[in-house]
Motif scaffolding. Structure first.
Motif, PDB file in Angstrom:
ATOM      1  N   THR A  87      15.328   2.265   7.271  1.00 24.14           N
ATOM      2  CA  THR A  87      14.820   3.137   6.210  1.00 24.14           C
ATOM      3  C   THR A  87      15.556   2.973   4.883  1.00 24.14           C
ATOM      4  OG1 THR A  87      16.273   4.989   6.767  1.00 24.14           O
ATOM      5  CG2 THR A  87      14.136   4.867   7.908  1.00 24.14           C
ATOM      6  N   THR A  88      16.617   2.204   4.859  1.00 25.05           N
ATOM      7  CA  THR A  88      17.416   2.053   3.651  1.00 25.05           C
ATOM      8  C   THR A  88      16.847   0.967   2.738  1.00 25.05           C
ATOM      9  OG1 THR A  88      18.889   0.410   4.621  1.00 25.05           O
ATOM     10  CG2 THR A  88      19.499   2.749   4.913  1.00 25.05           C
ATOM     11  N   LEU A  89      17.298   0.955   1.492  1.00 23.98           N
ATOM     12  CA  LEU A  89      16.882  -0.095   0.562  1.00 23.98           C
ATOM     13  C   LEU A  89      17.278  -1.479   1.070  1.00 23.98           C
ATOM     14  CD1 LEU A  89      15.711  -1.179  -2.060  1.00 23.98           C
ATOM     15  CD2 LEU A  89      17.800  -0.428  -3.225  1.00 23.98           C
ATOM     16  N   PRO A  90      18.527  -1.697   1.504  1.00 24.79           N
ATOM     17  CA  PRO A  90      18.845  -3.025   2.054  1.00 24.79           C
ATOM     18  C   PRO A  90      17.987  -3.378   3.267  1.00 24.79           C
ATOM     19  CG  PRO A  90      20.860  -1.815   1.616  1.00 24.79           C
ATOM     20  CD  PRO A  90      19.723  -0.850   1.427  1.00 24.79           C
ATOM     21  N   GLY A  91      17.718  -2.404   4.128  1.00 26.61           N
ATOM     22  CA  GLY A  91      16.879  -2.655   5.302  1.00 26.61           C
ATOM     23  C   GLY A  91      15.468  -3.043   4.929  1.00 26.61           C
ATOM     24  N   PHE A  92      14.919  -2.380   3.916  1.00 26.77           N
ATOM     25  CA  PHE A  92      13.573  -2.708   3.451  1.00 26.77           C
ATOM     26  C   PHE A  92      13.520  -4.149   2.941  1.00 26.77           C
ATOM     27  CE2 PHE A  92      10.637  -2.967  -0.205  1.00 26.77           C
ATOM     28  CZ  PHE A  92       9.432  -2.803   0.472  1.00 26.77           C
ATOM     29  N   VAL A  93      14.464  -4.517   2.093  1.00 29.24           N
ATOM     30  CA  VAL A  93      14.463  -5.868   1.519  1.00 29.24           C
ATOM     31  C   VAL A  93      14.757  -6.912   2.599  1.00 29.24           C
ATOM     32  CG1 VAL A  93      15.487  -7.367  -0.232  1.00 29.24           C
ATOM     33  CG2 VAL A  93      15.036  -4.982  -0.756  1.00 29.24           C
ATOM     34  N   GLU A  94      15.618  -6.598   3.560  1.00 34.32           N
ATOM     35  CA  GLU A  94      15.857  -7.515   4.676  1.00 34.32           C
ATOM     36  C   GLU A  94      14.575  -7.735   5.473  1.00 34.32           C
ATOM     37  OE1 GLU A  94      19.118  -5.516   6.579  1.00 34.32           O
ATOM     38  OE2 GLU A  94      20.605  -6.605   5.382  1.00 34.32           O
ATOM     39  N   GLY A  95      13.782  -6.685   5.639  1.00 29.73           N
ATOM     40  CA  GLY A  95      12.498  -6.820   6.325  1.00 29.73           C
ATOM     41  C   GLY A  95      11.541  -7.731   5.568  1.00 29.73           C
ATOM     42  N   LEU A  96      11.549  -7.629   4.247  1.00 27.13           N
ATOM     43  CA  LEU A  96      10.714  -8.526   3.430  1.00 27.13           C
ATOM     44  C   LEU A  96      11.159  -9.976   3.626  1.00 27.13           C
ATOM     45  CD1 LEU A  96      10.559  -6.587   0.029  1.00 27.13           C
ATOM     46  CD2 LEU A  96       8.872  -6.581   1.884  1.00 27.13           C
ATOM     47  N   ALA A  97      12.459 -10.192   3.599  1.00 20.47           N
ATOM     48  CA  ALA A  97      12.976 -11.554   3.774  1.00 20.47           C
ATOM     49  C   ALA A  97      12.642 -12.097   5.161  1.00 20.47           C
ATOM     50  CB  ALA A  97      14.493 -11.574   3.544  1.00 20.47           C
ATOM     51  N   ALA A  98      12.731 -11.248   6.172  1.00 18.93           N
ATOM     52  CA  ALA A  98      12.414 -11.689   7.537  1.00 18.93           C
ATOM     53  C   ALA A  98      10.925 -12.019   7.680  1.00 18.93           C
ATOM     54  CB  ALA A  98      12.809 -10.605   8.543  1.00 18.93           C
ATOM     55  N   GLY A  99      10.088 -11.398   6.871  1.00 18.90           N
ATOM     56  CA  GLY A  99       8.651 -11.651   6.918  1.00 18.90           C
ATOM     57  C   GLY A  99       8.217 -12.718   5.928  1.00 18.90           C
ATOM     58  N   TRP A 100       9.046 -13.700   5.718  1.00 15.53           N
ATOM     59  CA  TRP A 100       8.802 -14.730   4.701  1.00 15.53           C
ATOM     60  C   TRP A 100       7.473 -15.444   4.862  1.00 15.53           C
ATOM     61  CZ3 TRP A 100       8.331 -19.824   6.175  1.00 15.53           C
ATOM     62  CH2 TRP A 100       8.770 -20.142   7.457  1.00 15.53           C
ATOM     63  N   ARG A 101       6.908 -15.445   6.055  1.00 19.34           N
ATOM     64  CA  ARG A 101       5.613 -16.111   6.261  1.00 19.34           C
ATOM     65  C   ARG A 101       4.449 -15.301   5.728  1.00 19.34           C
ATOM     66  NH1 ARG A 101       7.030 -18.319  12.214  1.00 19.34           N
ATOM     67  NH2 ARG A 101       8.095 -20.206  11.502  1.00 19.34           N
ATOM     68  N   GLY A 102       4.692 -14.034   5.428  1.00 18.30           N
ATOM     69  CA  GLY A 102       3.664 -13.211   4.807  1.00 18.30           C
ATOM     70  C   GLY A 102       3.286 -11.985   5.603  1.00 18.30           C
ATOM     71  N   TRP A 103       2.560 -11.092   4.943  1.00 18.38           N
ATOM     72  CA  TRP A 103       2.047  -9.866   5.528  1.00 18.38           C
ATOM     73  C   TRP A 103       0.811  -9.465   4.745  1.00 18.38           C
ATOM     74  CZ3 TRP A 103       6.757 -10.156   2.943  1.00 18.38           C
ATOM     75  CH2 TRP A 103       6.778  -9.585   1.677  1.00 18.38           C
ATOM     76  N   GLU A 104       0.056  -8.577   5.315  1.00 17.16           N
ATOM     77  CA  GLU A 104      -1.154  -8.072   4.669  1.00 17.16           C
ATOM     78  C   GLU A 104      -0.824  -6.806   3.885  1.00 17.16           C
ATOM     79  OE1 GLU A 104      -4.301  -9.390   4.668  1.00 17.16           O
ATOM     80  OE2 GLU A 104      -3.360 -11.104   5.654  1.00 17.16           O
ATOM     81  N   GLY A 105      -1.451  -6.630   2.767  1.00 17.95           N
ATOM     82  CA  GLY A 105      -1.325  -5.393   1.999  1.00 17.95           C
ATOM     83  C   GLY A 105      -0.016  -5.271   1.250  1.00 17.95           C
ATOM     84  N   VAL A 106       0.339  -4.029   0.987  1.00 19.51           N
ATOM     85  CA  VAL A 106       1.530  -3.704   0.203  1.00 19.51           C
ATOM     86  C   VAL A 106       2.535  -2.985   1.087  1.00 19.51           C
ATOM     87  CG1 VAL A 106       2.390  -2.410  -1.780  1.00 19.51           C
ATOM     88  CG2 VAL A 106       0.135  -3.459  -1.881  1.00 19.51           C
ATOM     89  N   LEU A 107       3.784  -3.416   1.028  1.00 17.71           N
ATOM     90  CA  LEU A 107       4.878  -2.724   1.700  1.00 17.71           C
ATOM     91  C   LEU A 107       5.661  -1.985   0.631  1.00 17.71           C
ATOM     92  CD1 LEU A 107       6.076  -5.574   4.096  1.00 17.71           C
ATOM     93  CD2 LEU A 107       4.490  -3.704   4.583  1.00 17.71           C
ATOM     94  N   SER A 108       6.107  -0.756   0.941  1.00 18.94           N
ATOM     95  CA  SER A 108       6.786   0.012  -0.091  1.00 18.94           C
ATOM     96  C   SER A 108       7.979   0.784   0.462  1.00 18.94           C
ATOM     97  CB  SER A 108       5.817   0.965  -0.782  1.00 18.94           C
ATOM     98  OG  SER A 108       5.267   1.854   0.151  1.00 18.94           O
ATOM     99  N   TRP A 109       8.882   1.105  -0.455  1.00 16.58           N
ATOM    100  CA  TRP A 109      10.083   1.886  -0.165  1.00 16.58           C
ATOM    101  C   TRP A 109      10.338   2.805  -1.351  1.00 16.58           C
ATOM    102  CZ3 TRP A 109      14.534   2.573  -2.895  1.00 16.58           C
ATOM    103  CH2 TRP A 109      15.579   3.233  -2.240  1.00 16.58           C
ATOM    104  N   ARG A 110      10.849   4.026  -1.083  1.00 16.90           N
ATOM    105  CA  ARG A 110      11.196   4.956  -2.154  1.00 16.90           C
ATOM    106  C   ARG A 110      12.537   5.613  -1.869  1.00 16.90           C
ATOM    107  NH1 ARG A 110       5.542   8.097  -2.770  1.00 16.90           N
ATOM    108  NH2 ARG A 110       5.318   7.462  -0.642  1.00 16.90           N
ATOM    109  N   SER A 111      13.268   5.900  -2.945  1.00 13.05           N
ATOM    110  CA  SER A 111      14.510   6.656  -2.809  1.00 13.05           C
ATOM    111  C   SER A 111      14.176   8.105  -2.452  1.00 13.05           C
ATOM    112  CB  SER A 111      15.322   6.583  -4.108  1.00 13.05           C
ATOM    113  OG  SER A 111      14.632   7.206  -5.171  1.00 13.05           O
ATOM    114  N   MET A 112      15.192   8.873  -2.148  1.00  9.52           N
ATOM    115  CA  MET A 112      14.992  10.230  -1.645  1.00  9.52           C
ATOM    116  C   MET A 112      14.138  11.099  -2.561  1.00  9.52           C
ATOM    117  SD  MET A 112      18.689  11.196  -0.171  1.00  9.52           S
ATOM    118  CE  MET A 112      19.328  10.394   1.295  1.00  9.52           C
ATOM    119  N   GLU A 113      14.363  11.012  -3.860  1.00 12.65           N
ATOM    120  CA  GLU A 113      13.598  11.839  -4.796  1.00 12.65           C
ATOM    121  C   GLU A 113      12.711  10.993  -5.706  1.00 12.65           C
ATOM    122  OE1 GLU A 113      16.315  14.570  -6.714  1.00 12.65           O
ATOM    123  OE2 GLU A 113      16.639  15.646  -4.837  1.00 12.65           O
TER     124      GLU A 113
END
Length: 144
Positions: A58-84
């Motif tokens: 759920t963290t910002l580093p975790g979100f970006v690590e997930g994007l990097a791990a999915g380097w082959r691609g994904w469908e749609g938009v993936l998003s992350w937001r800070s607490m507020e």
């Protein structure tokens, strides 16, 4: 002290994340000052982000690590937001090896009537090594 994270591109746009602060001294919530510069736009805010005890996914580093791990691609938009919602990221994969990473900054504090300012910049990154480096640099900065 750690140096700030800087994502810059050839057209002069950049996103800066400064080292986290622990305002309460307990490791649960960090604040990070973050800035975006692009084509005459300058925006700066302070975002509340998960601290040391959050689920990594759920963290910002975790979100970006997930994007990097999915380097082959994904469908749609993936998003992350800070607490507020002072900092938000959205990512789209073009299916050809590039990720469009949108970085949106918003005025800090509650926005009950949806009148806070916001600014958005989009960075196009190579889905493999560039995203992996981005993930490693953010993880190093934010996982103190």
């Amino acid at each position: 002290m750690k140096e700030s994270f800087v994502l810059g591109v050839a057209d002069g746009a950049c996103w800066i994340v400064h080292p986290p602060q622990d305002p309460y001294g307990d490791g649960y919530i960090f604040t990070v000052e973050t800035e975006v510069y692009q084509a005459g736009l300058t925006a700066r805010t302070i975002a509340k982000v998960d601290g040391l005890f959050a689920d990594v996914v759920t963290t910002l580093p975790g979100f970006v690590e997930g994007l990097a791990a999915g380097w082959r691609g994904w469908e749609g938009v993936l998003s992350w937001r800070s607490m507020e919602y002072e900092l938000a990221l959205d990512a789209r994969h073009d299916g050809r090896g590039h990720v469009s990473l949108g970085v949106t900054l918003r005025e800090p504090g509650p926005d009950w009537d949806d009148t806070a300012w916001s600014a958005r910049a989009v960075f196009v990154l190579e889905a493999g090594e560039e995203m992996t480096r981005l993930a490693a640099d953010l993880a190093y900065l934010l996982r103190t």
